[in-house]
Design an enzyme around this catalytic site. Structure first.
Site, PDB file in Angstrom:
ATOM      1  CG  ASP A  77       6.128   3.617   0.714  1.00 38.78           C
ATOM      2  OD1 ASP A  77       4.395   3.653   0.618  1.00 38.78           O
ATOM      3  OD2 ASP A  77       6.513   4.430   1.565  1.00 38.78           O
ATOM      4  CE1 TYR A 108      -2.136   3.346   2.470  1.00 39.27           C
ATOM      5  CE2 TYR A 108      -3.632   2.414   0.853  1.00 39.27           C
ATOM      6  CZ  TYR A 108      -3.198   3.067   1.894  1.00 39.27           C
ATOM      7  OH  TYR A 108      -4.543   4.961   2.179  1.00 39.27           O
ATOM      8  CE  LYS A 113       2.441   4.716   8.415  1.00 43.57           C
ATOM      9  NZ  LYS A 113       1.166   4.358   8.504  1.00 43.57           N
TER      10      LYS A 113
END
Ligand code: KE4
Length: 427
Positions: A238, A143, A266
């Site tokens: 990623d 994702y 994050k």
């Protein structure tokens, strides 16, 4: 659920789609209704009914120091009185850039944005601009945020034909995204032999955290690096989730691979909204206003997010908790798998740095396709049995777990006691 919480949930569902501001929070994968958080501290969440949960979601990764760590909260308190946003350069953004460049091996320059989605969508625009090519390759189960180009499923039939994975994503956009199974290097090789000159980049979660936790097999990442170099495509890691989690310098440090671009998020925000993309200087200098590739953001480099993120990164560098974090994650995942297998329940699991995962199937799980074969009903029963005993695991079988510096050996012991009781209930 008390009347008050029931009322909250009813109001939420009346005014917010599905009652949540991000789908995975809805508990639809595990059943039941989500609890509402009133506050959090250290390893614990406290709901609106005063129940305490040991938290292994940690806001889906950002809270590597646990909730409300003083170094983070004090930094935010110091900043908030000086203003919440300026829309002008600040020293904190320079400090954040220096920290990221100093910690992430391949990053020579970096641009801050407001989410991981913004980071990956812009990195794709940059990869297309730099190569003059349109196609992008991603892997099933990875994702990369919700930009159209990444909401693409592996097409049936022609294994690599992208099909929209969400209404609203056009067939045209989807056709520009190729999709292959993670860890299948031969398939990547074959694809590049036929279409390599059209492919701008490969986007990959170097350790997959969005299928449950799936590790790269020996040689997979090295192979992606070699294939992209041979065919003039860019390799984009990623690391929104793996950054500062699988190692201080992310998966690229752990596996010794230097991608061309890296996306982050994050942990670098300490729990406040943030994202970043960075990498080779010759690529990043193509970004406006230095170069022609446009990207912008009202709140990019926001003073509160950089205050929280700099404080968290500073703590990670000065205290170096990575060994303790890895031990906690390993003991937890190993303890859960042991409890399940001793009760005769098929399970496998692994950990890498402060990320961990358990599958209700024989291991090792090497792809999303294999992850889907796990016993999802058993996962749901286990999730509920743990939640009822005050342990909050990600409410989806296709998510990784996390630990923080607040998850001391005592907290892990406490959790494994709960796990053993939960296993007895579901066995
Ligand atoms: P955000 O746009 O949610 O900040 O980041 C998107 C993203 C990009 N890349 C990776 C590897 C990611 O894991 C994410 C976001 N992760 C999910 C958890 N699987 C966020 C939780 C959610 O969607 O609510």
């Amino acid at each position: 659920m008390s009347e008050r919480t029931k009322g909250l949930w009813a109001r939420a569902q009346a005014l917010i789609p599905g009652g949540v501001n991000s789908p995975v929070r809805s508990f639809r994968s595990v059943g039941g209704d989500p609890f509402f958080v009133a506050r959090a501290e250290g390893a614990y969440l406290y709901d609106t009914e005063g129940r305490r949960y040991t938290d292994y979601v940690l806001s889906w990764g950002p809270l590597i120091l646990g909730h409300a760590h003083p170094v983070v909260t004090e930094a935010v308190k110091r900043q908030v009185g000086r203003g919440t946003s300026y829309g002008a350069p600040t020293a904190a953004e320079v400090e954040m850039a220096e920290r990221i460049v100093g910690m992430v091996p391949s990053v020579e320059m970096v641009r801050l944005v407001n989410s991981g989605t913004e980071a990956t969508m812009t990195a794709l625009r940059l990869a297309r601009a730099a190569t003059g090519r349109v196609l992008v390759l991603k892997f099933t189960g990875c994702y990369h945020g919700h930009a159209d180009a990444f909401l693409v499923a592996a097409g049936s039939g022609v294994a690599t034909l992208g099909l929209p994975d969400s209404p609203g994503v056009s067939e045209t956009v989807a056709a520009e995204t190729l999709v292959l199974p993670f860890n299948d290097l031969d398939a990547v090789e074959r694809l590049f032999e036929t279409r390599g000159e059209e492919i701008s980049s490969i986007f990959v979660e170097p350790v997959v955290g969005n299928s449950g936790l799936i590790l790269p097999v020996e040689g997979f990442l090295e192979g992606l690096r070699a294939i992209t170099e041979r065919h003039g495509a860019l390799l984009v890691f990623d690391e929104v989730m793996t950054g500062f989690r699988v190692a201080a310098g992310g998966a690229q440090e752990r596996y010794g691979i230097e991608p061309d671009l890296t996306t982050l998020g994050k942990v670098i925000g300490g729990g406040l909204p943030i994202g970043a993309f960075g990498g080779r200087r010759d690529l990043m200098e193509r970004m406006a206003p230095a170069g022609p590739v446009y990207q912008a953001g009202t709140l990019s480099g926001n003073p509160l997010a950089t205050a929280a993120g700099n404080a968290q990164l500073r703590y990670l560098v000065e205290e170096d908790p990575f060994e303790h974090l890895a031990q906690a994650a390993e003991r937890l995942s190993g303890g859960i798998v042991s409890a399940l297998t001793e009760a005769g329940i098929r399970a496998s699991g692994c950990s890498v740095g402060s990320m961990w995962g358990v599958f209700f199937s024989e291991g090792p799980v090497r792809s999303f396709e294999e992850a889907q074969l796990a016993d999802l009903d058993r996962f749901r029963a286990f999730h509920r049995a743990c939640l009822d005993r005050g342990v909050f695991l990600a409410p989806s079988p296709f998510e990784a777990g996390f630990v923080s510096t607040a998850h001391t050996p005592g907290v892990i012991d406490e959790t494994l006691e709960v796990v053993r009781a939960a296993v007895l209930e579901i066995a």
